[in-house]
Design an enzyme around this catalytic site. Structure first.
Site, PDB file in Angstrom:
ATOM      1  N   LYS A 119       9.100 -15.058  21.671  1.00  0.00           N
ATOM      2  CA  LYS A 119       8.982 -13.775  20.968  1.00  0.00           C
ATOM      3  C   LYS A 119       9.887 -12.766  21.656  1.00  0.00           C
ATOM      4  O   LYS A 119      10.156 -12.889  22.849  1.00  0.00           O
ATOM      5  CB  LYS A 119       7.535 -13.263  21.021  1.00  0.00           C
ATOM      6  CG  LYS A 119       7.217 -12.202  19.996  1.00  0.00           C
ATOM      7  CD  LYS A 119       6.910 -12.826  18.656  1.00  0.00           C
ATOM      8  CE  LYS A 119       6.580 -11.807  17.598  1.00  0.00           C
ATOM      9  NZ  LYS A 119       6.056 -12.442  16.391  1.00  0.00           N
TER      10      LYS A 119
HETATM   11  P1  NAD Z   1       5.877  -4.516   8.496  1.00  0.00           P
HETATM   12  O1  NAD Z   1       6.567  -3.617   9.447  1.00  0.00           O
HETATM   13  O2  NAD Z   1       6.593  -5.026   7.290  1.00  0.00           O
HETATM   14  O3  NAD Z   1       4.528  -3.827   7.947  1.00  0.00           O
HETATM   15  C1  NAD Z   1       3.559  -3.272   8.772  1.00  0.00           C
HETATM   16  C2  NAD Z   1       2.586  -2.478   7.909  1.00  0.00           C
HETATM   17  O4  NAD Z   1       1.563  -1.941   8.729  1.00  0.00           O
HETATM   18  C3  NAD Z   1       3.214  -1.289   7.178  1.00  0.00           C
HETATM   19  O5  NAD Z   1       2.625  -1.160   5.895  1.00  0.00           O
HETATM   20  C4  NAD Z   1       2.828  -0.116   8.051  1.00  0.00           C
HETATM   21  O6  NAD Z   1       2.792   1.118   7.358  1.00  0.00           O
HETATM   22  C5  NAD Z   1       1.440  -0.556   8.467  1.00  0.00           C
HETATM   23  N1  NAD Z   1       0.962   0.147   9.663  1.00  0.00           N
HETATM   24  C6  NAD Z   1       1.666   0.504  10.752  1.00  0.00           C
HETATM   25  N2  NAD Z   1       0.870   1.181  11.607  1.00  0.00           N
HETATM   26  C7  NAD Z   1      -0.341   1.235  11.019  1.00  0.00           C
HETATM   27  C8  NAD Z   1      -1.593   1.796  11.392  1.00  0.00           C
HETATM   28  N3  NAD Z   1      -1.730   2.468  12.543  1.00  0.00           N
HETATM   29  N4  NAD Z   1      -2.643   1.633  10.544  1.00  0.00           N
HETATM   30  C9  NAD Z   1      -2.494   0.978   9.375  1.00  0.00           C
HETATM   31  N5  NAD Z   1      -1.343   0.436   8.968  1.00  0.00           N
HETATM   32  C10 NAD Z   1      -0.291   0.569   9.779  1.00  0.00           C
HETATM   33  O7  NAD Z   1       5.314  -5.719   9.382  1.00  0.00           O
HETATM   34  P2  NAD Z   1       4.886  -7.159   8.890  1.00  0.00           P
HETATM   35  O8  NAD Z   1       6.056  -8.064   9.015  1.00  0.00           O
HETATM   36  O9  NAD Z   1       4.131  -7.052   7.609  1.00  0.00           O
HETATM   37  O10 NAD Z   1       3.895  -7.584  10.091  1.00  0.00           O
HETATM   38  C11 NAD Z   1       2.535  -7.177  10.122  1.00  0.00           C
HETATM   39  C12 NAD Z   1       1.788  -8.055  11.106  1.00  0.00           C
HETATM   40  O11 NAD Z   1       1.928  -9.422  10.734  1.00  0.00           O
HETATM   41  C13 NAD Z   1       2.288  -7.991  12.558  1.00  0.00           C
HETATM   42  O12 NAD Z   1       1.204  -8.167  13.415  1.00  0.00           O
HETATM   43  C14 NAD Z   1       3.220  -9.193  12.653  1.00  0.00           C
HETATM   44  O13 NAD Z   1       3.366  -9.660  13.986  1.00  0.00           O
HETATM   45  C15 NAD Z   1       2.466 -10.184  11.809  1.00  0.00           C
HETATM   46  N6  NAD Z   1       3.287 -11.281  11.288  1.00  0.00           N
HETATM   47  C16 NAD Z   1       4.364 -11.048  10.488  1.00  0.00           C
HETATM   48  C17 NAD Z   1       5.088 -12.115   9.990  1.00  0.00           C
HETATM   49  C18 NAD Z   1       6.246 -11.922   9.044  1.00  0.00           C
HETATM   50  O14 NAD Z   1       6.780 -12.949   8.551  1.00  0.00           O
HETATM   51  N7  NAD Z   1       6.642 -10.718   8.722  1.00  0.00           N
HETATM   52  C19 NAD Z   1       4.748 -13.429  10.359  1.00  0.00           C
HETATM   53  C20 NAD Z   1       3.633 -13.626  11.170  1.00  0.00           C
HETATM   54  C21 NAD Z   1       2.920 -12.540  11.624  1.00  0.00           C
END
Ligand code: NAD
Length: 419
Positions: free
Chosen positions: A112
Site C-alpha cells: 500500500k
Molecule cells: P473515494 O475518495 O472515491 O470516496 C470516498 C467517499 O467518502 C466520498 O464520497 C467522500 O465524500 C466520503 N467521505 C470522506 N470523508 C467522509 C466523512 N468524514 N464522512 C462521510 N463520508 C466521507 O474513495 P473510495 O475509492 O470510494 O474508497 C472508500 C473506501 O473504500 C476506502 O476505505 C478505501 O480504502 C476502500 N477501498 C476502495 C477501493 C477502490 O477500488 N476504490 C478498493 C478497496 C477498498
C-alpha cells in the site's frame, strides 16, 4: 462492557489488523515465530516529495510505500492521497492487502502507498507534479513483477496514467506496471465499478444465506465515492431499498427509499451530494445509527468504535471501506449477533478486477465487460462460500474465518518457497 474491551480503546490501525490476525492464528494454533514472520512488512519506505506549487512555493510532502508480503506473487495495493495518511495506516492497509489477495485466491501479495496531502486543495497540475515526483522516488521498487499500485482514496484513473507514463520513462513500455488505468489506455472494462459491485454481489450472497430478500432489506451506505456510489447503483438495481447515503457533506435519508439514479446523477453533476434536496438532511453520525437491516460503511476507517457501537441498529454490516470497524467494537458486534462481512473479502472486487487488468495487459488482449463481470462473480462467490463454511465449522466470525483462510494460504506458499 467488560474491562478487556475498554483497555483496547486506543488500538491503532496496525494493532487492529494484528489483533484480527492473532484471533485467527489462535484458532489455527500458529507458533509465535510464524506469526512474527507473517505479520511483519517486508519493506517500508518513506520518501520526501518536494514539489513546486502553482504560485511558485516549494511544498515538501511525505510519501509512503509499504510492501508487506510477496510469498504468493507480486505485491499489490492502492495509493491513497489523504491528509490523514501516515506510516501506521499504510502499514495496516498493506497487510490487509496480503490477506485480501489471499482470501480471494489471486496470485499476489500485499502492499500500500500514500501521500499525506489534501487532493481537493490541489490544482490538477500540482496533483500531476506530486504524482510524478513520487514515482521518481519509488520507481525502482515497483513494477509488473514486483509491486503494482492502483487507485485508492483521492487517486483515480488519471493518477494511474501519470504513474505509468513516469514509470515507463525509466523502464520502458509496460502497462501492467499499474492497474486502474483509463479504459481507453490499457485499463480494464468494469474496473471502476468493481469494488462497489463486489460489495453488492457479496451483500446479496450473505443475505441469501440468511434467508432475507433484497426487497425487504433497508440499506444505509456511508460514502458516495467510487465504492459507495457503485455499491448503491448495483444494490438499487438488485431491488434493495436504500434509505440512507452520505458523503463528506453529510447524510441524506428517506425511510421510504431514496431515488438512487437521481442521487447518482446529482453526484456526477455536482461532484458532491451537497444540496441534494430529495431527502432529509442528517449527520454522518446519525446515518450510521439509522434503523436499517444492512449498513455499508464505504468511506473511512474507524467509523464504528466503542463510542457508537451500542447505538448501531443494523443487523448486518458489509465493510466497503478498509478498516471501518475498530477491533473492540467488532467484538461487541459479534456478541450482539450482528454479522460483519469483513473488508478483506467485502471490498476485494477492486483488486480482483485489477488482477484481470494485469492479465489482459500481459496478454495484449482485452476482455469484454460481460466476461469481467462473470469472472468477478465467480471469484467472489467461491471466496464467500469458503469463508461462510469455515465460519460455521469453527463457530467463529466471518472475519476470523477469512483471516484463517488467508493466513493458511500465505503460510503454505512461504513454506513451499522456503526462506
Ligand atoms: P473515494 O475518495 O472515491 O470516496 C470516498 C467517499 O467518502 C466520498 O464520497 C467522500 O465524500 C466520503 N467521505 C470522506 N470523508 C467522509 C466523512 N468524514 N464522512 C462521510 N463520508 C466521507 O474513495 P473510495 O475509492 O470510494 O474508497 C472508500 C473506501 O473504500 C476506502 O476505505 C478505501 O480504502 C476502500 N477501498 C476502495 C477501493 C477502490 O477500488 N476504490 C478498493 C478497496 C477498498
Amino acid at each position: 462492557m467488560n474491562s478487556i474491551v475498554a483497555t483496547r480503546k486506543h488500538m491503532n490501525a496496525n494493532e487492529t489488523v494484528h489483533h484480527y490476525f492473532d484471533r485467527a492464528a489462535d484458532v489455527l494454533e500458529l507458533e509465535e515465530s510464524t506469526r512474527r514472520l507473517l505479520k511483519m512488512a517486508k519493506r517500508e519506505i518513506t520518501v520526501e516529495v518536494p514539489v513546486e506549487m502553482d504560485d511558485g512555493r516549494i511544498e515538501t510532502l511525505v510519501g509512503y510505500r509499504v510492501q508487506h508480503n510477496n510469498a504468493r506473487g507480486p505485491m499489490k495495493g492502492g495509493l491513497r492521497y489523504h491528509p490523514e495518511v501516515d506510516l501506521d495506516e499504510v502499514r495496516a492497509l498493506a497487510s490487509l492487502m496480503t490477506w485480501k489477495t489471499a482470501v480471494v485466491n489471486i496470485p499476489y501479495g500485499g502492499a500500500k502507498g500514500g501521500i499525506c496531502v489534501t487532493p481537493r486543495d490541489l490544482s490538477r497540475k500540482e496533483n500531476e507534479r506530486i504524482t510524478r515526483k513520487f514515482v521518481d522516488q519509488i520507481h525502482d521498487i515497483i513494477g509488473p513483477d514486483k509491486d503494482i499500485p492502483a487507485p485508492d482514496m483521492g487517486t483515480n484513473a488519471e493518477t494511474m496514467a501519470w504513474i505509468r507514463n513516469q514509470w515507463e520513462k525509466y523502464h520502458g513500455f509496460n502497462p501492467a506496471c499499474i492497474t486502474g488505468k483509463p479504459v481507453e489506455d490499457y485499463g480494464a472494462k468494469g474496473r471502476e465499478e468493481a469494488t462497489g459491485r463486489g460489495v453488492g454481489i457479496l451483500a446479496f450472497k450473505m443475505l441469501k444465506r440468511l434467508g432475507r430478500r433484497p426487497k425487504d432489506t433497508r440499506v444505509v451506505i456511508q460514502g458516495f465515492g467510487n465504492v459507495g456510489s457503485h455499491a448503491a447503483k448495483f444494490m438499487h438495481e438488485s431491488e434493495f431499498s436504500i434509505v440512507g447515503i452520505s458523503d463528506v457533506s453529510g447524510g441524506y435519508y428517506d425511510p421510504a427509499g431514496l431515488d438512487i439514479p437521481a442521487a447518482l446523477h446529482y453526484m456526477i453533476e455536482n461532484r458532491s451530494l451537497k444540496g441534494f434536496a430529495q431527502a432529509e438532511r442528517i449527520t454522518n453520525e446519525q446515518l450510521l445509527e439509522l434503523d436499517c437491516e444492512l449498513l455499508v460503511p464505504a468511506a473511512l476507517g474507524s467509523v464504528i468504535t466503542l463510542d457508537n457501537v451500542e447505538r448501531i441498529q443494523a443487523k448486518y454490516i458489509v465493510e466497503g471501506a478498509n478498516g471501518p470497524v475498530d477491533a473492540d467494537a467488532d467484538e461487541r458486534l459479534f456478541d450482539r449477533g450482528i454479522a460483519v462481512l469483513p473488508d478483506i473479502l467485502a471490498n476485494a472486487g477492486g483488486v480482483t478486477v485489477s488482477y484481470f487488468e494485469w492479465v489482459q495487459n500481459r496478454q495484449y488482449y482485452s476482455w469484454d465487460l460481460n466476461r469481467v463481470r462473470q469472472q468477478l462473480d465467480s471469484i467472489l462467490s467461491t471466496a464467500f462460500e469458503d469463508v461462510w463454511q469455515l465460519a460455521n465449522e469453527h463457530n467463529v466470525s466471518l472475519r476470523t474465518a477469512a483471516f484463517m483462510i488467508a493466513i493458511q494460504r500465505v503460510k503454505r506458499s512461504t513454506e513451499l518457497g522456503g526462506f
